[in-house]
Design a protein around this motif. Structure first.
Motif, PDB file in Angstrom:
ATOM      1  N   SER A  76      22.510  15.505 125.973  1.00 43.70           N
ATOM      2  CA  SER A  76      22.738  15.656 124.566  1.00 43.70           C
ATOM      3  C   SER A  76      21.759  15.048 123.799  1.00 43.70           C
ATOM      4  O   SER A  76      20.913  14.199 124.130  1.00 43.70           O
ATOM      5  N   ASP A  77      21.412  15.795 122.659  1.00 43.93           N
ATOM      6  CA  ASP A  77      20.381  15.210 121.976  1.00 43.93           C
ATOM      7  C   ASP A  77      21.118  15.223 120.238  1.00 43.93           C
ATOM      8  O   ASP A  77      20.615  16.242 119.522  1.00 43.93           O
ATOM      9  N   ASP A 109      23.606   9.900 118.875  1.00 45.35           N
ATOM     10  CA  ASP A 109      23.281   9.379 120.167  1.00 45.35           C
ATOM     11  C   ASP A 109      22.181   8.041 119.972  1.00 45.35           C
ATOM     12  O   ASP A 109      22.358   6.862 120.526  1.00 45.35           O
ATOM     13  N   LYS A 118      23.239   4.470 121.478  1.00 43.54           N
ATOM     14  CA  LYS A 118      22.326   3.826 122.606  1.00 43.54           C
ATOM     15  C   LYS A 118      22.212   2.410 121.964  1.00 43.54           C
ATOM     16  O   LYS A 118      22.189   1.340 122.747  1.00 43.54           O
ATOM     17  N   VAL A 123      26.811   9.861 126.281  1.00 40.35           N
ATOM     18  CA  VAL A 123      25.561   9.562 126.073  1.00 40.35           C
ATOM     19  C   VAL A 123      24.880   9.699 127.587  1.00 40.35           C
ATOM     20  O   VAL A 123      24.905   8.497 128.129  1.00 40.35           O
TER      21      VAL A 123
END
Length: 368
Positions: free
Chosen positions: A2-3, A7, A11, A78
């Motif tokens: 996924s992008d 995200d 993260k 993620v």
């Protein structure tokens, strides 16, 4: 992989060792670090910006649920970072979302440093096992570790019913079917009814939300299955009271008989701030016994703490005794132990006898 824009925030949450990430219209994002909320250095977000961050990771059904009910739950991963349990909801100032981090790999019982007695639960063949505690206390993590232990050591059929699926288990010696409420089944109750016809050895219920789910779980345990479930209570005694109080008075006698016969263990836990940083799990353990069954049948759950104390040789321990041990070995501050204690008067008296000075005007909430 996924992008999505979200995200980067997630993260950062994982990299900082936070447990949760929060979005709320009208303020900057926040993270929960060692139990405390900390504002992220970022601009204040409005409703539209939060929608732009969250909607791309929602399945259409979840977004429809949000529009119809004002809230929705789902899991999001993620890749290479972590899975997250997500709750998106409407509030006075607009949209909000809470992300709870779920490690990609299931943490083992040994890694959690839980008492050896908890590991015995993975050997049980039948009955009801409850893992309880307030929101954010690590119930799902502990339960996942128990299931992982079963998965590594026993050739059994495990069916889980979760909302949402959090820890993802890979089949090892066991076969595990993980079902998500809303995606794979209509409700906990309907999934439980069907599960009993799917040849399970073990059934995991994400949460005992109402009387129908509690009764179905009890019936499954009474029929010889091993049933794992969670409740939002912070001691064994309160757990049993909560289960019985879900039913009208005229039904409690019958339910208490079934509960007394099927109960195998209650693991209650709370997270407490650790001296030096981080948090530590304070554990209470109750194992089923003739004395426990008698107390449940007779409606004398107030006896549970004394039963636990007399069962120390069998691995039982009260929440307050665990907290006292943390204070003694200087893992936890006395005030934090007092805050989490079930019997706060007794804890205060013990702390004072041990020479710890406590403010006279401290105002602590009663045990939940």
């Amino acid at each position: 992989m996924s992008d999505h824009r979200i995200d980067r925030f997630l993260k950062l949450t994982a990299d900082r060792g936070a447990s949760d990430f929060h979005l709320s219209a009208g303020r900057a994002p926040l993270m929960r670090l060692a139990g405390e909320l900390d504002t992220v250095r970022y601009r204040i977000l409005d409703d539209a910006e939060i929608s732009d961050l969250v909607r791309p990771i929602c399945r259409e059904g979840h977004w429809k649920q949000l529009e119809e009910r004002g809230e929705c739950d789902f899991a999001y991963e993620v890749e290479g970072v972590a899975r997250f349990r997500v709750n998106v909801f409407r509030q006075q100032n607009g949209l909000a979302a809470a992300f709870r981090i779920i490690p990609t790999e299931v943490v083992t019982l040994e890694q959690l440093n839980l008492p050896d007695a908890v590991g015995r639960i993975a050997t049980f063949e039948s009955g009801l096992v409850l893992v309880t505690g307030p929101t954010g206390a690590g119930k799902s993590t502990t339960l996942a570790a128990i299931v992982d232990s079963v998965n590594r050591t026993r050739s059994v059929n495990i069916i889980t019913v979760e909302d949402p699926v959090e820890f993802v288990h890979r089949n090892r010696r066991a076969i595990i079917h993980q079902r998500e409420v809303g995606s794979h089944t209509r409700s906990f109750a309907s999934a439980l009814h069907v599960a009993l016809r799917e040849d399970p050895d073990i059934v995991l219920v994400g949460e005992l939300r109402d009387a129908e789910v509690i009764e179905t779980a009890l019936r499954a345990a009474d029929a010889g299955l091993l049933v794992f479930a969670t409740l939002h209570t912070n001691s064994a005694g309160k757990t049993l009271d909560r289960m019985l109080s879900a039913f009208p008075a005229e039904r409690r006698d019958g339910i208490s008989q079934t509960l007394a016969a099927s109960l195998r263990a209650v693991v209650a836990q709370q997270l407490v701030r650790r001296i030096g940083g981080g948090r530590i799990a304070a554990i209470e353990i109750l194992f089923g016994s003739p004395a426990v069954a008698s107390a449940v049948r007779e409606g004398k759950t107030y006896k549970i703490p004394d039963i636990i104390r007399t069962g120390r040789a069998h691995g039982m321990v009260t929440m307050d005794d665990t907290l006292r041990a943390f204070v003694t070995d200087e893992s936890v501050e006395p005030l934090d132990a007092l805050d989490k204690a079930i019997d706060k008067d007794a804890m205060r008296a013990w702390l004072e006898r041990e020479g710890h000075e406590l403010p006279e005007d401290i105002d602590l909430p009663p045990g939940a």
